[in-house]
Scaffold this motif. Structure first.
Motif, PDB file in Angstrom:
ATOM      1  N   ASP A 124      -4.463   1.888  -2.145  1.00  0.00           N
ATOM      2  CA  ASP A 124      -4.594   0.428  -2.227  1.00  0.00           C
ATOM      3  C   ASP A 124      -3.900  -0.064  -3.501  1.00  0.00           C
ATOM      4  O   ASP A 124      -4.139   0.469  -4.588  1.00  0.00           O
ATOM      5  CB  ASP A 124      -6.070   0.009  -2.270  1.00  0.00           C
ATOM      6  CG  ASP A 124      -6.773   0.218  -0.934  1.00  0.00           C
ATOM      7  OD1 ASP A 124      -6.092   0.515   0.065  1.00  0.00           O
ATOM      8  OD2 ASP A 124      -8.012   0.084  -0.910  1.00  0.00           O
TER       9      ASP A 124
ATOM     10  N   HIS B 202       0.821  -1.210   0.000  1.00  0.00           N
ATOM     11  CA  HIS B 202       0.000   0.000   0.000  1.00  0.00           C
ATOM     12  C   HIS B 202       0.857   1.263   0.000  1.00  0.00           C
ATOM     13  O   HIS B 202       2.024   1.225   0.378  1.00  0.00           O
ATOM     14  CB  HIS B 202      -0.890   0.052   1.256  1.00  0.00           C
ATOM     15  CG  HIS B 202      -1.679  -1.189   1.500  1.00  0.00           C
ATOM     16  ND1 HIS B 202      -1.507  -1.963   2.629  1.00  0.00           N
ATOM     17  CD2 HIS B 202      -2.637  -1.795   0.755  1.00  0.00           C
ATOM     18  CE1 HIS B 202      -2.343  -2.997   2.573  1.00  0.00           C
ATOM     19  NE2 HIS B 202      -3.023  -2.925   1.447  1.00  0.00           N
TER      20      HIS B 202
ATOM     21  N   HIS C 264      -3.744   4.256   5.208  1.00  0.00           N
ATOM     22  CA  HIS C 264      -3.580   4.269   3.758  1.00  0.00           C
ATOM     23  C   HIS C 264      -3.821   5.666   3.197  1.00  0.00           C
ATOM     24  O   HIS C 264      -4.646   6.421   3.709  1.00  0.00           O
ATOM     25  CB  HIS C 264      -4.558   3.299   3.094  1.00  0.00           C
ATOM     26  CG  HIS C 264      -4.252   1.869   3.391  1.00  0.00           C
ATOM     27  ND1 HIS C 264      -5.011   0.844   2.910  1.00  0.00           N
ATOM     28  CD2 HIS C 264      -3.272   1.292   4.116  1.00  0.00           C
ATOM     29  CE1 HIS C 264      -4.521  -0.308   3.325  1.00  0.00           C
ATOM     30  NE2 HIS C 264      -3.465  -0.051   4.078  1.00  0.00           N
TER      31      HIS C 264
ATOM     32  N   HIS D  46     -11.562   0.846   2.298  1.00  0.00           N
ATOM     33  CA  HIS D  46     -10.494   0.013   1.782  1.00  0.00           C
ATOM     34  C   HIS D  46     -11.019  -1.096   0.873  1.00  0.00           C
ATOM     35  O   HIS D  46     -12.055  -1.682   1.133  1.00  0.00           O
ATOM     36  CB  HIS D  46      -9.698  -0.639   2.924  1.00  0.00           C
ATOM     37  CG  HIS D  46      -8.708  -1.638   2.419  1.00  0.00           C
ATOM     38  ND1 HIS D  46      -7.522  -1.273   1.841  1.00  0.00           N
ATOM     39  CD2 HIS D  46      -8.752  -2.992   2.354  1.00  0.00           C
ATOM     40  CE1 HIS D  46      -6.880  -2.361   1.460  1.00  0.00           C
ATOM     41  NE2 HIS D  46      -7.607  -3.413   1.765  1.00  0.00           N
TER      42      HIS D  46
ATOM     43  N   ASP E  75      -3.468  -8.972   1.308  1.00  0.00           N
ATOM     44  CA  ASP E  75      -4.612  -8.080   1.442  1.00  0.00           C
ATOM     45  C   ASP E  75      -5.820  -8.807   0.841  1.00  0.00           C
ATOM     46  O   ASP E  75      -5.775  -9.254  -0.304  1.00  0.00           O
ATOM     47  CB  ASP E  75      -4.307  -6.799   0.653  1.00  0.00           C
ATOM     48  CG  ASP E  75      -5.388  -5.739   0.741  1.00  0.00           C
ATOM     49  OD1 ASP E  75      -6.544  -6.069   1.066  1.00  0.00           O
ATOM     50  OD2 ASP E  75      -5.073  -4.567   0.444  1.00  0.00           O
TER      51      ASP E  75
END
Length: 195
Positions: free
Chosen positions: A128, A90, A108, A116, A174
């Motif tokens: 992202d 990220h 982020h 997210h 992720d």
């Protein structure tokens, strides 16, 4: 005789027209040459940046190069010392990488206030990025497009915003939907994005 004369006249006409167009072409080519030189002189150097990736002990474990492209920012990352497999990757909102937990990098990068995750209808964050994969020796080499950011200063989604930004590698993959970071685990490698 009349036919030979006609052919001769036609051939002379072709030569004269060719010579005229060649003369005009030379001027045009010279003018175009000047235009090309001017264009080359006025071209801007591509916008680039870099980051030195460190681990939780503050040791250098890799590098990242960033380059502005038509679709966003291309990130070329190389890093070692990771566990084999997929890792969350990220852009974080602050330009600080204080080990061992890298909490100084904040959350982020999210200038548009989204949630997210690529699989989230209310997302994603501008920071992202797709997961990256480390090999059996814990080494990753990847090329990732960040299509919601820019290296141009002064824009809302610029990675050179006041206070800076960082690149972050997490310990796990992720899942592209869990809040606030895709259930991607600890922050294991961080790099401040710099010119």
């Amino acid at each position: 005789m009349k036919r030979s004369y006609t052919i001769f006249i036609f051939a002379m006409f072709i030569l004269i027209v060719g010579a005229c167009s060649n003369s005009n072409g030379t001027e045009k080519d010279q003018n175009e040459g000047t235009a090309v030189e001017t264009t080359v002189a006025n071209e801007e150097t591509p916008l680039t940046a870099h980051a030195t990736m460190i681990n939780t002990q503050g040791e250098k474990v890799g590098t990242a190069k960033l380059e502005q492209v038509d679709d966003g920012v291309m990130i070329f990352i190389e890093a070692s010392g990771l566990t084999p497999g997929l890792h969350g990757f990220h852009v974080h909102e602050k330009g600080k990488c204080d080990p061992p937990d890298f909490e100084s990098a904040g959350g982020h990068f999210n200038p548009t206030n989204k949630e997210h995750g690529f699989d989230n209808p209310k997302g994603p964050h501008a920071g992202d990025l797709p997961n990256i994969e480390a090999d059996e020796e814990g080494y990753v080499r990847a090329e990732v497009l960040a299509n919601m950011v820019t290296l141009e200063k002064g824009k809302k989604n610029s990675l050179f915003k006041k206070g800076g930004t960082t690149l972050m590698i997490h310990s796990q993959l992720d899942d592209y939907k869990s809040q606030p970071a895709g259930n991607s685990g600890d922050r294991v490698s961080c790099g401040v994005i710099e010119k």
